[in-house]
Each structure stands twice: as C-alpha cells, then as structure tokens.
Design a protein around this motif. Structure first.
Motif, PDB file in Angstrom:
ATOM      1  N   PHE A   1       8.856  25.675  26.496  1.00  0.00           N
ATOM      2  CA  PHE A   1       8.191  25.251  27.628  1.00  0.00           C
ATOM      3  C   PHE A   1       8.842  23.845  28.445  1.00  0.00           C
ATOM      4  N   MET A   2       9.971  23.733  28.287  1.00  0.00           N
ATOM      5  CA  MET A   2      10.707  22.647  29.080  1.00  0.00           C
ATOM      6  C   MET A   2      11.949  23.302  29.901  1.00  0.00           C
ATOM      7  N   PRO A   3      12.296  22.539  30.971  1.00  0.00           N
ATOM      8  CA  PRO A   3      13.498  23.094  31.712  1.00  0.00           C
ATOM      9  C   PRO A   3      14.733  22.618  31.031  1.00  0.00           C
ATOM     10  N   VAL A   4      15.881  23.362  31.487  1.00  0.00           N
ATOM     11  CA  VAL A   4      17.188  22.897  31.097  1.00  0.00           C
ATOM     12  C   VAL A   4      17.590  21.605  31.826  1.00  0.00           C
ATOM     13  N   THR A   5      17.450  20.412  31.388  1.00  0.00           N
ATOM     14  CA  THR A   5      18.029  19.364  31.957  1.00  0.00           C
ATOM     15  C   THR A   5      18.497  18.392  30.972  1.00  0.00           C
ATOM     16  N   VAL A   6      19.316  17.191  31.405  1.00  0.00           N
ATOM     17  CA  VAL A   6      19.594  16.263  30.529  1.00  0.00           C
ATOM     18  C   VAL A   6      18.588  15.558  29.688  1.00  0.00           C
ATOM     19  N   TRP A   7      17.566  15.186  30.318  1.00  0.00           N
ATOM     20  CA  TRP A   7      16.151  14.506  29.743  1.00  0.00           C
ATOM     21  C   TRP A   7      15.568  15.409  28.641  1.00  0.00           C
ATOM     22  N   THR A   8      15.654  16.943  28.870  1.00  0.00           N
ATOM     23  CA  THR A   8      15.108  17.790  28.164  1.00  0.00           C
ATOM     24  C   THR A   8      15.974  17.635  26.665  1.00  0.00           C
ATOM     25  N   LEU A   9      17.436  17.730  26.944  1.00  0.00           N
ATOM     26  CA  LEU A   9      18.311  17.675  25.738  1.00  0.00           C
ATOM     27  C   LEU A   9      18.116  16.326  24.845  1.00  0.00           C
ATOM     28  N   VAL A  10      17.938  15.060  25.721  1.00  0.00           N
ATOM     29  CA  VAL A  10      17.851  14.107  24.969  1.00  0.00           C
ATOM     30  C   VAL A  10      16.520  13.934  24.155  1.00  0.00           C
ATOM     31  N   VAL A  11      15.353  14.522  24.967  1.00  0.00           N
ATOM     32  CA  VAL A  11      14.156  14.555  24.316  1.00  0.00           C
ATOM     33  C   VAL A  11      14.034  15.393  22.975  1.00  0.00           C
ATOM     34  N   LEU A  12      14.800  16.558  22.966  1.00  0.00           N
ATOM     35  CA  LEU A  12      14.897  17.391  22.022  1.00  0.00           C
ATOM     36  C   LEU A  12      15.614  16.880  20.757  1.00  0.00           C
ATOM     37  N   ILE A  13      16.747  16.031  21.053  1.00  0.00           N
ATOM     38  CA  ILE A  13      17.691  15.666  19.968  1.00  0.00           C
ATOM     39  C   ILE A  13      16.642  14.315  19.159  1.00  0.00           C
ATOM     40  N   LEU A  14      15.910  13.372  19.975  1.00  0.00           N
ATOM     41  CA  LEU A  14      15.153  12.507  19.386  1.00  0.00           C
ATOM     42  C   LEU A  14      14.009  12.966  18.517  1.00  0.00           C
ATOM     43  N   ILE A  15      13.127  13.940  18.905  1.00  0.00           N
ATOM     44  CA  ILE A  15      12.442  14.640  18.279  1.00  0.00           C
ATOM     45  C   ILE A  15      12.875  15.177  17.241  1.00  0.00           C
ATOM     46  N   GLY A  16      13.759  15.855  17.070  1.00  0.00           N
ATOM     47  CA  GLY A  16      14.681  16.614  15.883  1.00  0.00           C
ATOM     48  C   GLY A  16      15.012  15.386  14.896  1.00  0.00           C
ATOM     49  N   ILE A  17      15.408  14.366  15.140  1.00  0.00           N
ATOM     50  CA  ILE A  17      15.818  13.241  14.396  1.00  0.00           C
ATOM     51  C   ILE A  17      14.596  12.695  13.748  1.00  0.00           C
ATOM     52  N   ILE A  18      13.498  12.413  14.522  1.00  0.00           N
ATOM     53  CA  ILE A  18      12.280  11.901  14.031  1.00  0.00           C
ATOM     54  C   ILE A  18      11.539  12.529  13.038  1.00  0.00           C
ATOM     55  N   VAL A  19      11.609  14.000  13.478  1.00  0.00           N
ATOM     56  CA  VAL A  19      10.780  14.978  12.591  1.00  0.00           C
ATOM     57  C   VAL A  19      11.567  15.080  11.158  1.00  0.00           C
ATOM     58  N   TYR A  20      12.651  15.152  11.235  1.00  0.00           N
ATOM     59  CA  TYR A  20      13.427  15.477  10.014  1.00  0.00           C
ATOM     60  C   TYR A  20      13.407  14.268   9.090  1.00  0.00           C
ATOM     61  N   PHE A  21      13.522  13.239   9.470  1.00  0.00           N
ATOM     62  CA  PHE A  21      13.503  11.987   8.614  1.00  0.00           C
ATOM     63  C   PHE A  21      12.005  11.656   8.063  1.00  0.00           C
ATOM     64  N   LEU A  22      11.123  12.049   9.218  1.00  0.00           N
ATOM     65  CA  LEU A  22       9.620  11.775   8.842  1.00  0.00           C
ATOM     66  C   LEU A  22       9.222  12.652   7.736  1.00  0.00           C
ATOM     67  N   MET A  23       9.782  14.016   7.615  1.00  0.00           N
ATOM     68  CA  MET A  23       9.479  14.947   6.785  1.00  0.00           C
ATOM     69  C   MET A  23      10.017  14.599   5.354  1.00  0.00           C
ATOM     70  N   LEU A  24      10.988  13.856   5.305  1.00  0.00           N
ATOM     71  CA  LEU A  24      12.017  13.523   4.069  1.00  0.00           C
ATOM     72  C   LEU A  24      11.157  12.057   3.636  1.00  0.00           C
ATOM     73  N   LEU A  25      10.521  11.392   4.298  1.00  0.00           N
ATOM     74  CA  LEU A  25       9.619  10.399   4.036  1.00  0.00           C
ATOM     75  C   LEU A  25       8.482  10.981   3.458  1.00  0.00           C
ATOM     76  N   ILE A  26       7.891  11.838   3.752  1.00  0.00           N
ATOM     77  CA  ILE A  26       6.506  12.497   3.426  1.00  0.00           C
ATOM     78  C   ILE A  26       6.894  13.118   1.800  1.00  0.00           C
ATOM     79  N   LEU A  27       8.136  13.766   1.941  1.00  0.00           N
ATOM     80  CA  LEU A  27       8.525  14.274   0.476  1.00  0.00           C
ATOM     81  C   LEU A  27       8.991  13.570  -0.112  1.00  0.00           C
TER      82      LEU A  27
END
Length: 525
Positions: free
Chosen positions: A436-462
């Motif tokens: 749902f996002m265009p191919v832009t620099v900001w999309t890439l930055v947002v995706l990387i940040l979301i990935g880092i947050i989600v991954y380590f948040l899941m590890l905290l939950i687990l």
C-alpha cells in the motif's frame, strides 16, 4: 587483565555498523555515477588481485591472532611472534608482488591494466597490516578507531572526486588508499606492546601457518572464484555488476552477524590455553544465539523489501539485484554458524585441520555447482551455488562437533524458535504494508524502522533470554552507577576519597559483578 569482551564487542560492533553505513551512503552514488559495467569490471579485477593477496598473507592472520592471544601476558613472547610474522609477510609479499607484475604485463587486458596496477597496493598493504596483532591483544578499540577515521575520509573523497564514468580509477585509488592508511596508523601504538628480542626465526612456524592457509584457500575459492567465473562465462561485465552489488549488501549484513565472534577468537584462545573449557562452551552458545538474533530478521527483511530497496538504493538498471539479494539472504545464518564453529572454535582450539576439511567440502561443492549453473544462469547460478556451499561448510562443522561430542548441539537449535516467530511475523507485516506504499526513499526508511521495532517488540513479548539479559544488565548498570554517584558524593563531603578508590562501587568492580565474562579477569585484577 584481559580486555573486556563487552567493550571489545561494542568497539567492533560500532566499526561494523560504520562498515555498513559507509557503503549505504556511497553505493547509491557510485552505482549511478559509474554504472553497472564499471562496477562489474572493478569486481572482476578485484577478484583476480585477491588471489595474489591470498598468497601474500598465507595463514598469518589467523595464526597471528591465535599466537598473540596465547602470549597476551608475555611481552617477550608476543614481541618475538610479531617480528617473526612481519619478516615472514615481507618475504611472501615481495615474492607475490613480483609474480603479479608478470601477470599485469603479460596476461591482463590492456583496458584493465591501470586498475590492476592500482589494486597492487592491496598486496603491498599486507606488509603494513598489523590488525592481527591488535586483535590478538584484544585491542579492538584502536583498530576500530583507526579504520573508522579512514572509512569516513573515504566517503568524503568519493563524493568530492568521483564525478563521471571515467573516474573508476579514482574510486579504486581512494578505496585501496584509505585501507592502507588505516593500517599504517596502527603502527604508532605498537611500541607500547613490544620489546627488543633476539633469536628471531621467521620460518619456524611455517607448518602451522600453512595449515591455516589451506582453509583460507578453500574460502577464497567459494567467495571470490564465483566472480571470476561469472566474468569468464559472460559477455561484458554487467552480470558481475549485478552480483557484486547484491552480494555487497548481504555481506555487509553478515559483518554485523559475525561481529561478536571476531572479538571472541583471542579470548577463546586464551581460555583454551588456561584449560577453561566450560567458559569456552559458554562463549560459544552466546555466539550461536547472537547469530540467530541478528540473522533471522535480516533474511525476512531482505525477502520482504528487496523490490523496494533495489530501485531506491541502486537506481535504474539494477533490477536483477532483487532476486539475487533474496537468494543470498540465507548467507547470514550459514556464514554466521560457519564463523562460530570454524574460526571461533576450531582455530583457537588447534583443530584447524577440521576447519580445512569443512572449507574444502564447501569449495568443492561451489566449484561443481558454479560450473553447472553459471553458464546457464549467470549471476543467479552463482548466488545459488554460494548459498549451498556456505551451508555445506556450516553443517559439516556441526557434524564433526556432534560426532566427536565436543559440545551439545541441541541447545543451539532450541534457542532459535523465538527468533523464527518474531522474524516471520515481521516479514509478513512488512510485505503487507509494502503493498500500500509507493517505491520511495521514505517508504524504505519506514519499512526498515517498522521491521526493527516489530521484531524486537515480539522478542520482548516472548521474553527472549538474550534480550532480557541485555536489558537487565543495562538497568543494573544504571542502578549501580546511581548508587556509586550517591556514595561518592557523600564521601566527598567527608573528605574520604581514598577509601572510595577501592570500594565495591568502583566501576571495575561493578563490571565484574554485572558481567559474567569479567569474573575470569577478577583474579588478575
């Protein structure tokens, strides 16, 4: 007292992050300015000079790290080792350089001769590279600082001097020049660790050096030969260019995965000499777990966002890198495990013959698969062959460990399930968001940040043990520092500074209480 693993790890990790950041800044610019063909030509010529550099180094890097690790507390022994290896390197480098000159003028294409001459600095640089000594002394802070300074200078010079496609020679000159400059600056620290010695015999350890050289040859076959073979079987350098850029991104990720293992080599060598086998096992399990922690999110992250990353990062003309990056992403696990089992365990514990065997297996598989795949699938075939061969290296090492019952493997794999759950959920979420996002620099930055947050948040939950341990140590350190500050403040009012210098709140004592690895050092404090 041996240097702190934690501090060395932080120094090395910061440097590895810089290694990651510098290409992230430079690569998009260079990819657009020089173009895929120039990048491919550089990749091919670098693969050729790498063979010569290999013979200039022989097995002295690994041997030197191990030997200096053994002699950390004996200035005469480590000084003798340093001068013997330095003289040995001078002989091998000058011999190799003479052969390389013959190659340049009789076998190298005239159009690539200038690049070949510039890249010869890599061979000469072997003489001046003393990073192996600093790593053996566990002085990673100095090597990281020196290298970081010239990495930054490298970035600045590339942007200032590389402006068009004809500037390929400038780019190569800057790259090799900054590397050798980083090596030279380390020489100013050497007098602190060395003394005058007699009876220097530079060739007395040639058998051990050759034993460590054999796995290096095998490694070179399946890490460099693929680029050479792509050049041999392809018309032009474009396929080399695709493979070079895709592999560069994955290998940058691998440096983060193996950053802990690099600082462990001299420490495990020292533990082995002191017969602290339980502590070796403790360090190994920590390293395997760290590989899982870092490699799994990289794999799912790359697979999920490669089609956004490539056009944004490299620009037009590099679409083939998308599939190559996806194929190469499992290298993070394969190379991470191979590094822990091979370089972190087999080398320090003098089982280099087993390491050689695992690398020969990987090299054999790589050559066979390259001969089958590259003529038909070019860079894609080379990528598949590389991944399979690296897994062969990792698995053959683990099979030997299991067969000889050196340490248990079950805890290694049981510890990974939380990382897989977190990685799969992260990758799936990134894939859905990307739609749902265009191919832009900001999309890439947002995706990387979301990935880092989600991954380590899941590890905290687990409640992953490694993450919880890191957080507990961090908060304990803050707590101890707060207590220390209060006590120091009270003592200052009482003019009782002398008694505090040896109190239980001293920073060294706190480190020994809160960090298990420093317990070993407390006996020498």
């Amino acid at each position: 007292m041996a240097a702190s693993i934690k501090k060395n790890f932080i120094f090395n990790l910061v440097y590895q992050i810089l290694i990651l950041i510098a290409p992230i800044i430079v690569t998009p610019y260079v990819a657009r300015v020089l173009g895929v063909d120039n990048i491919g030509e550089y990749s091919y010529m670098l693969s050729i000079v790498s063979y010569f550099s290999l013979f200039a180094v022989l097995g002295t890097t690994l041997y030197g790290q191990r030997a200096i690790g053994y002699a950390q507390h004996n200035i005469e022994e480590r000084s003798k080792t340093f001068w013997e290896l330095l003289i040995f390197r001078i002989v091998t480098c000058l011999t190799t350089l003479g052969i390389y000159v013959i190659y340049i003028f009789f076998f190298c294409a005239k159009s690539s001769r200038l690049l070949a001459i510039i890249l010869s600095v890599n061979i000469v640089g072997v003489i001046f590279d003393v990073s192996w000594f600093m790593q053996g002394m566990e002085e990673f802070g100095k090597t990281a600082t020196a290298s970081s300074i010239f990495r930054i200078l490298n970035v600045v010079l590339v942007f200032c001097l590389v402006k068009e496609q004809t500037d390929l020679w400038k780019y190569v000159t800057i790259t090799v020049g900054s590397s050798i400059a980083g090596s030279l600056i380390l020489w100013m620290f050497l007098p602190k660790y060395l003394c005058r010695v007699k009876d220097i015999r530079p060739f007395k350890n040639i058998k051990s050096i050759i034993q460590l050289f054999l796995p290096t040859i095998a490694t070179q076959i399946y890490t460099v030969l693929d680029k050479s073979m792509i050049g041999w079987f392809s018309d032009g350098y474009s396929e080399n260019g695709y493979y070079e850029q895709a592999e560069k991104i994955i290998k940058m990720s691998v440096t983060i995965v193996v950053s802990l293992g690099i600082v462990m080599i001299p420490r495990i060598a020292n533990c082995y000499k002191e017969k602290q086998f339980d502590r070796i096992e403790y360090y190994l399990y920590k390293s395997y777990r760290y590989v899982w922690l870092m490699s799994i999110p990289i794999i799912f992250g790359v697979i999920s966002i490669a089609d956004v990353f490539v056009p944004v990062f490299f620009g037009p003309g590099y679409d083939k890198c998308i599939i190559l990056m996806m194929i190469l992403s499992p290298l993070t696990i394969a190379m991470g495990f191979g590094h822990v089992t091979g370089l972190q365990y087999f080398v320090p514990t003098e089982k280099q013959n087993i390491l050689t065997l695992t690398y020969i297996i990987g090299a054999s598989v790589n050559v066979i698969l390259n001969l089958i795949f590259i003529p038909f699938f070019a860079s894609i075939g080379a990528s598949v062959a590389t991944v399979i061969s690296e897994f062969c290296v990792a698995l053959s090492g683990l099979i030997f460990v299991k067969k000889k019952k050196l340490y248990a493997l079950k805890p290694i794999f049981i510890s990974s399930w939380k990382y897989w759950i977190a990685g799969i959920l992260m990758g799936g979420l990134l894939y859905l968001i990307k739609l749902f996002m265009p191919v832009t620099v900001w999309t890439l930055v947002v995706l990387i940040l979301i990935g880092i947050i989600v991954y380590f948040l899941m590890l905290l939950i687990l409640r992953d043990e490694m993450i919880m341990e890191i957080l507990n140590k961090f908060f304990n350190r803050l707590k101890h520092k707060t207590i220390s500050s209060d006590v120091i403040g009270d003592a200052t009012d009482c003019n009782d500074d002398n008694s505090l210098s040896t109190s239980v709140f001293d920073d060294t004592a706190i480190n020994e209480i809160t960090d298990m690895e420093n317990n070993t050092d407390s006996g020498s404090t």
